[in-house]
Each structure stands twice: as C-alpha cells, then as structure tokens.
Design a protein around this motif. Structure first.
Motif, PDB file in Angstrom:
ATOM      1  N   ALA A  82       0.837  -1.210   0.000  1.00 36.59           N
ATOM      2  CA  ALA A  82       0.000   0.000   0.000  1.00 36.59           C
ATOM      3  C   ALA A  82       0.869   1.256   0.000  1.00 36.59           C
ATOM      4  O   ALA A  82       0.575   2.237  -0.702  1.00 36.59           O
ATOM      5  CB  ALA A  82      -0.917  -0.009   1.221  1.00 36.59           C
ATOM      6  N   ILE A  83       1.944   1.233   0.781  1.00 32.78           N
ATOM      7  CA  ILE A  83       2.855   2.379   0.839  1.00 32.78           C
ATOM      8  C   ILE A  83       3.576   2.551  -0.496  1.00 32.78           C
ATOM      9  O   ILE A  83       3.734   3.670  -0.991  1.00 32.78           O
ATOM     10  CB  ILE A  83       3.858   2.209   1.993  1.00 32.78           C
ATOM     11  CG1 ILE A  83       3.113   2.239   3.339  1.00 32.78           C
ATOM     12  CG2 ILE A  83       4.926   3.303   1.963  1.00 32.78           C
ATOM     13  CD1 ILE A  83       3.927   1.741   4.516  1.00 32.78           C
ATOM     14  N   ALA A  84       3.994   1.435  -1.095  1.00 32.16           N
ATOM     15  CA  ALA A  84       4.686   1.486  -2.388  1.00 32.16           C
ATOM     16  C   ALA A  84       3.806   2.114  -3.472  1.00 32.16           C
ATOM     17  O   ALA A  84       4.251   2.991  -4.219  1.00 32.16           O
ATOM     18  CB  ALA A  84       5.113   0.077  -2.804  1.00 32.16           C
ATOM     19  N   LYS A  85       2.582   1.662  -3.549  1.00 29.26           N
ATOM     20  CA  LYS A  85       1.641   2.200  -4.550  1.00 29.26           C
ATOM     21  C   LYS A  85       1.437   3.694  -4.346  1.00 29.26           C
ATOM     22  O   LYS A  85       1.480   4.476  -5.298  1.00 29.26           O
ATOM     23  CB  LYS A  85       0.302   1.465  -4.461  1.00 29.26           C
ATOM     24  CG  LYS A  85      -0.737   1.976  -5.450  1.00 29.26           C
ATOM     25  CD  LYS A  85      -2.065   1.228  -5.292  1.00 29.26           C
ATOM     26  CE  LYS A  85      -3.121   1.799  -6.242  1.00 29.26           C
ATOM     27  NZ  LYS A  85      -4.421   1.098  -6.096  1.00 29.26           N
ATOM     28  N   HIS A  86       1.214   4.080  -3.089  1.00 25.21           N
ATOM     29  CA  HIS A  86       0.952   5.493  -2.785  1.00 25.21           C
ATOM     30  C   HIS A  86       2.164   6.364  -3.129  1.00 25.21           C
ATOM     31  O   HIS A  86       2.014   7.410  -3.785  1.00 25.21           O
ATOM     32  CB  HIS A  86       0.602   5.643  -1.302  1.00 25.21           C
ATOM     33  CG  HIS A  86       0.361   7.066  -0.887  1.00 25.21           C
ATOM     34  ND1 HIS A  86      -0.836   7.714  -1.127  1.00 25.21           N
ATOM     35  CD2 HIS A  86       1.174   7.974  -0.276  1.00 25.21           C
ATOM     36  CE1 HIS A  86      -0.755   8.957  -0.681  1.00 25.21           C
ATOM     37  NE2 HIS A  86       0.446   9.130  -0.166  1.00 25.21           N
ATOM     38  N   LEU A  87       3.355   5.951  -2.716  1.00 21.77           N
ATOM     39  CA  LEU A  87       4.545   6.759  -2.963  1.00 21.77           C
ATOM     40  C   LEU A  87       4.884   6.829  -4.442  1.00 21.77           C
ATOM     41  O   LEU A  87       5.334   7.870  -4.941  1.00 21.77           O
ATOM     42  CB  LEU A  87       5.732   6.200  -2.170  1.00 21.77           C
ATOM     43  CG  LEU A  87       5.633   6.313  -0.642  1.00 21.77           C
ATOM     44  CD1 LEU A  87       6.893   5.738   0.004  1.00 21.77           C
ATOM     45  CD2 LEU A  87       5.419   7.756  -0.201  1.00 21.77           C
ATOM     46  N   SER A  88       4.669   5.736  -5.157  1.00 25.27           N
ATOM     47  CA  SER A  88       4.912   5.738  -6.599  1.00 25.27           C
ATOM     48  C   SER A  88       3.958   6.706  -7.305  1.00 25.27           C
ATOM     49  O   SER A  88       4.373   7.450  -8.201  1.00 25.27           O
ATOM     50  CB  SER A  88       4.733   4.325  -7.157  1.00 25.27           C
ATOM     51  OG  SER A  88       4.917   4.311  -8.553  1.00 25.27           O
ATOM     52  N   ASN A  89       2.707   6.702  -6.886  1.00 26.89           N
ATOM     53  CA  ASN A  89       1.715   7.615  -7.464  1.00 26.89           C
ATOM     54  C   ASN A  89       2.040   9.078  -7.162  1.00 26.89           C
ATOM     55  O   ASN A  89       1.576   9.980  -7.869  1.00 26.89           O
ATOM     56  CB  ASN A  89       0.319   7.281  -6.961  1.00 26.89           C
ATOM     57  CG  ASN A  89      -0.237   6.014  -7.597  1.00 26.89           C
ATOM     58  OD1 ASN A  89       0.197   5.606  -8.673  1.00 26.89           O
ATOM     59  ND2 ASN A  89      -1.199   5.382  -6.941  1.00 26.89           N
ATOM     60  N   LYS A  90       2.856   9.296  -6.129  1.00 23.85           N
ATOM     61  CA  LYS A  90       3.284  10.651  -5.768  1.00 23.85           C
ATOM     62  C   LYS A  90       4.641  10.988  -6.395  1.00 23.85           C
ATOM     63  O   LYS A  90       5.331  11.908  -5.956  1.00 23.85           O
ATOM     64  CB  LYS A  90       3.364  10.786  -4.244  1.00 23.85           C
ATOM     65  CG  LYS A  90       2.014  10.691  -3.537  1.00 23.85           C
ATOM     66  CD  LYS A  90       1.123  11.872  -3.876  1.00 23.85           C
ATOM     67  CE  LYS A  90      -0.213  11.777  -3.145  1.00 23.85           C
ATOM     68  NZ  LYS A  90      -1.076  12.945  -3.423  1.00 23.85           N
ATOM     69  N   LYS A  91       5.018  10.205  -7.403  1.00 29.00           N
ATOM     70  CA  LYS A  91       6.215  10.441  -8.223  1.00 29.00           C
ATOM     71  C   LYS A  91       7.532  10.165  -7.506  1.00 29.00           C
ATOM     72  O   LYS A  91       8.583  10.689  -7.895  1.00 29.00           O
ATOM     73  CB  LYS A  91       6.228  11.890  -8.772  1.00 29.00           C
ATOM     74  CG  LYS A  91       4.952  12.323  -9.471  1.00 29.00           C
ATOM     75  CD  LYS A  91       4.602  11.411 -10.626  1.00 29.00           C
ATOM     76  CE  LYS A  91       3.305  11.834 -11.316  1.00 29.00           C
ATOM     77  NZ  LYS A  91       2.860  10.873 -12.344  1.00 29.00           N
ATOM     78  N   ASN A  92       7.494   9.330  -6.485  1.00 27.27           N
ATOM     79  CA  ASN A  92       8.731   8.887  -5.851  1.00 27.27           C
ATOM     80  C   ASN A  92       9.281   7.685  -6.617  1.00 27.27           C
ATOM     81  O   ASN A  92       8.531   6.933  -7.239  1.00 27.27           O
ATOM     82  CB  ASN A  92       8.477   8.491  -4.398  1.00 27.27           C
ATOM     83  CG  ASN A  92       8.102   9.680  -3.537  1.00 27.27           C
ATOM     84  OD1 ASN A  92       8.955  10.471  -3.163  1.00 27.27           O
ATOM     85  ND2 ASN A  92       6.823   9.818  -3.246  1.00 27.27           N
ATOM     86  N   GLN A  93      10.579   7.495  -6.565  1.00 24.95           N
ATOM     87  CA  GLN A  93      11.222   6.341  -7.196  1.00 24.95           C
ATOM     88  C   GLN A  93      11.318   5.246  -6.134  1.00 24.95           C
ATOM     89  O   GLN A  93      12.034   5.400  -5.138  1.00 24.95           O
ATOM     90  CB  GLN A  93      12.616   6.731  -7.692  1.00 24.95           C
ATOM     91  CG  GLN A  93      13.150   5.838  -8.783  1.00 24.95           C
ATOM     92  CD  GLN A  93      14.448   6.357  -9.345  1.00 24.95           C
ATOM     93  OE1 GLN A  93      15.442   6.437  -8.630  1.00 24.95           O
ATOM     94  NE2 GLN A  93      14.457   6.711 -10.620  1.00 24.95           N
ATOM     95  N   VAL A  94      10.585   4.152  -6.319  1.00 19.64           N
ATOM     96  CA  VAL A  94      10.463   3.135  -5.277  1.00 19.64           C
ATOM     97  C   VAL A  94      11.305   1.902  -5.606  1.00 19.64           C
ATOM     98  O   VAL A  94      11.194   1.320  -6.684  1.00 19.64           O
ATOM     99  CB  VAL A  94       8.988   2.717  -5.079  1.00 19.64           C
ATOM    100  CG1 VAL A  94       8.877   1.650  -3.987  1.00 19.64           C
ATOM    101  CG2 VAL A  94       8.131   3.929  -4.721  1.00 19.64           C
ATOM    102  N   ILE A  95      12.162   1.522  -4.643  1.00 19.43           N
ATOM    103  CA  ILE A  95      12.925   0.276  -4.711  1.00 19.43           C
ATOM    104  C   ILE A  95      12.205  -0.714  -3.796  1.00 19.43           C
ATOM    105  O   ILE A  95      11.963  -0.420  -2.620  1.00 19.43           O
ATOM    106  CB  ILE A  95      14.376   0.461  -4.201  1.00 19.43           C
ATOM    107  CG1 ILE A  95      15.060   1.641  -4.883  1.00 19.43           C
ATOM    108  CG2 ILE A  95      15.161  -0.837  -4.354  1.00 19.43           C
ATOM    109  CD1 ILE A  95      15.362   1.455  -6.327  1.00 19.43           C
ATOM    110  N   GLY A  96      11.850  -1.866  -4.314  1.00 19.97           N
ATOM    111  CA  GLY A  96      11.120  -2.850  -3.520  1.00 19.97           C
ATOM    112  C   GLY A  96      11.994  -4.014  -3.108  1.00 19.97           C
ATOM    113  O   GLY A  96      12.706  -4.584  -3.944  1.00 19.97           O
TER     114      GLY A  96
END
Length: 325
Positions: free
Chosen positions: A15-29
């Motif tokens: 849920a955090i990954a989806k939200h941060l990605s939608n806010k234009k953050n670059q997400v490493i999983g």
C-alpha cells in the motif's frame, strides 16, 4: 525521492509502495519473491529479491542509493511466540545489521520502522495512551519490536541518521495485492465473512475495544514524514484516536450490507443474536470506561486520519464485492 521499501509485497509495504509511486517517488522494492501482478510491478523502479536475513541483500539495499528506508518486515504476533531464537533472527537481527551498514555509508537520511502498540502492554487500562507511557512488553512480538525501537533510538542519538518508530494500532482496508495475508485482521475479517459466508461471527461477547486506522491513512503518514524538512520525531502512535468495540464494528458491517439489500446475521459465541440485543449491548459497552490512543503528536506533525471507520468499511466491502464478481 528514491525510497526503499522492505517488505514491499506485504500488506503495509504494498500500500505504501503504490501510494509513494503515485506521488512520483522512485520506489525500490525488497521482497522474497517477485510479485506476479504486472500492474503492481509498474510502481517500482527496481526490485531487490531475497531474504532480509541475508547480508548480501543488505549490501544491495545499501548500493541502491535510497535516501529513505521504510521497514515493514516482521513475523506476526502468533509466529513470534513460537520460537524466541527465530523471532530475534527475523524481527531484530536483520534490522540491526542493515542499519549498521547503511549508517557507515551515510547515504540514507531517514529510516522509518513499523513498530506496534503492543509495546505498551495492556494499554486498555489507561485513560489516554500517549508516547510518554512506559513500555510494558507482555510477549515476544512486543519485546522484539521494543528492542528494534531502542536500537534505532541509539543510532539516532549517535549519528545523523533520522530514525522513526511508528507504533501502529490496528490497520484495515482492502489490500493492494490479493496475495496479502490480511483477512485475519478484525475489521477485514468481518467484511470478508459478510461477503463469503453471509454472516459475522464473534468469538468474544463483542466488548474488546480497538482503534482502527485505514491503510490509506497509514501510507499518507509515511509520505508526510518523508517530505518533512525538519527532523522527524523518534516515535509516535499511528492511530485514528477513536476507540470502538468489536461488536460496533460488526454492527457497522451488518448495516452497510442491509443498505445494499443483504441481511447479515451476527453470531456471538455461536449463538445468533437479534438487532435489539446488539443495540442494547453496544449501549452498555459505551457506558464503560474507554481508553483513547492519543494522536496529539500526529496532529502536531500535520497528520490526520482522513478515512472514518464507516467509509473505510464501505470501501473494503465494495472492493470485496468487485473481486467476487
């Protein structure tokens, strides 16, 4: 901002990954196995696949040049009680090893750790549960989380790494990934039971009290802390600040279903109860002394629980219905 989420395919992490990605953050999983969901994969810049207990994974995390790490990995409270050695090796040791590594390289600026309200012990005995109440660990799950908090606090005091321990109450809401094991959570369980079984069953008399915060509000809180320019606090409660009985939650789920044209009976200890009985019980519970989890620190930081429990339950039920169809 480049953010590394450890446990990115879990209930909180996804849920955090989806939200941060939608806010234009670059997400490493970081996850044990790659997710199969193609749409979900698009939220990530890249994946680091492996066991968080493996120091080779720590090296890869460190080399990812993330400026913030969100740590959501832990055995659940049932698994934590089975074996102390395994609990320490899973809940505590990987975090300590990882933080020691990233702290030497000094690229990561913020480390956000998901702790638990269970570090307070039986907090229902307090009128108001704030961060000043001494911790009183009653089980291994709480103990290992408390030890993680202490280790992070030490690192915070001895380096420039900003660490934050979020003491989470009870999360709920429809998961981003169907593979997430989240249907044992009370509010989610009642919603699932109403859709799949057409009834709700309580093992207790419905009097136990809980504070529920929607998964979306949890993700928003993380975003707020990542964006905060001044130093983030060492710890705060992540909750809605509203206390509610289990029976009230069950009744809410029931009423939402009634509005949809479905009669969902409630069973207490395997006995079907009437609407009149439920209403009388709830009134009686409300006359008793309720604890309240203080959200003053959250509010001071500009974090507010935006999704009330009724709307959160409606959303969960609607998405469950869509999934069944």
């Amino acid at each position: 901002m480049r953010v590394c989420i450890i446990g990115c395919t879990g209930y909180l992490g996804s849920a955090i990954a989806k939200h941060l990605s939608n806010k234009k953050n670059q997400v490493i999983g970081v996850c044990r196995t790659l997710p199969k969901n193609k749409a979900f994969k698009k939220f990530f810049h890249k994946f680091i696949v492996g066991d968080i207990r493996n120091e080779k994974i720590h090296k890869k995390i460190s080399e990812s040049k993330s400026v913030a790490i969100i740590y959501t990995v832990s055995l659940n409270h049932i698994e934590s009680e089975k074996n102390l050695k395994n609990s320490i090796e899973t809940n505590l040791s990987p975090l300590m090893s990882l933080v020691n590594r990233i702290n030497k390289e000094k690229y990561v600026k913020k480390f956000i750790y998901f702790s638990t309200m269970q570090v307070y012990g039986d907090y229902s005995k307090h009128n108001t549960v704030n961060e000043k109440i001494p911790r009183n660990n009653k089980n291994i799950y709480a103990l290992t989380h408390s030890m993680c908090e202490d280790f992070l606090f030490m690192k915070r005091n001895s380096s420039n790494l900003q660490t934050l321990s979020l003491r989470l109450s009870n999360g709920y809401g429809y998961p981003v990934l169907s593979s997430c094991n989240c249907w044992w959570l009370v509010a989610n369980d009642f919603c699932m039971s109403a859709i799949e079984k057409n009834y709700i069953s309580l093992k207790s008399d419905g009097s136990p009290l809980r504070d529920f915060i929607h998964i979306t509000d949890i993700a928003l809180a993380v975003e707020k802390m990542l964006k905060k320019k001044s130093k983030i606090p060492a710890v705060f409660n992540l909750a809605s600040g509203k206390t509610i009985s289990m029976l009230e939650i069950a009744q809410m789920v029931r009423k939402i279903n009634i509005d949809k044209g479905r009669e969902i009976p409630i069973f207490i200890k395997d006995e079907k109860v009437t609407a009149d009985y439920i209403n009388k019980k709830i009134k009686r519970f409300k006359k008793k002394k309720y604890f309240k989890i203080s959200t003053n620190k959250m509010i001071d930081l500009g974090i507010h629980s935006k999704i009330d429990i009724n709307n959160g339950l409606k959303d969960t039920l609607n998405k469950l219905e869509e999934a069944v169809e």
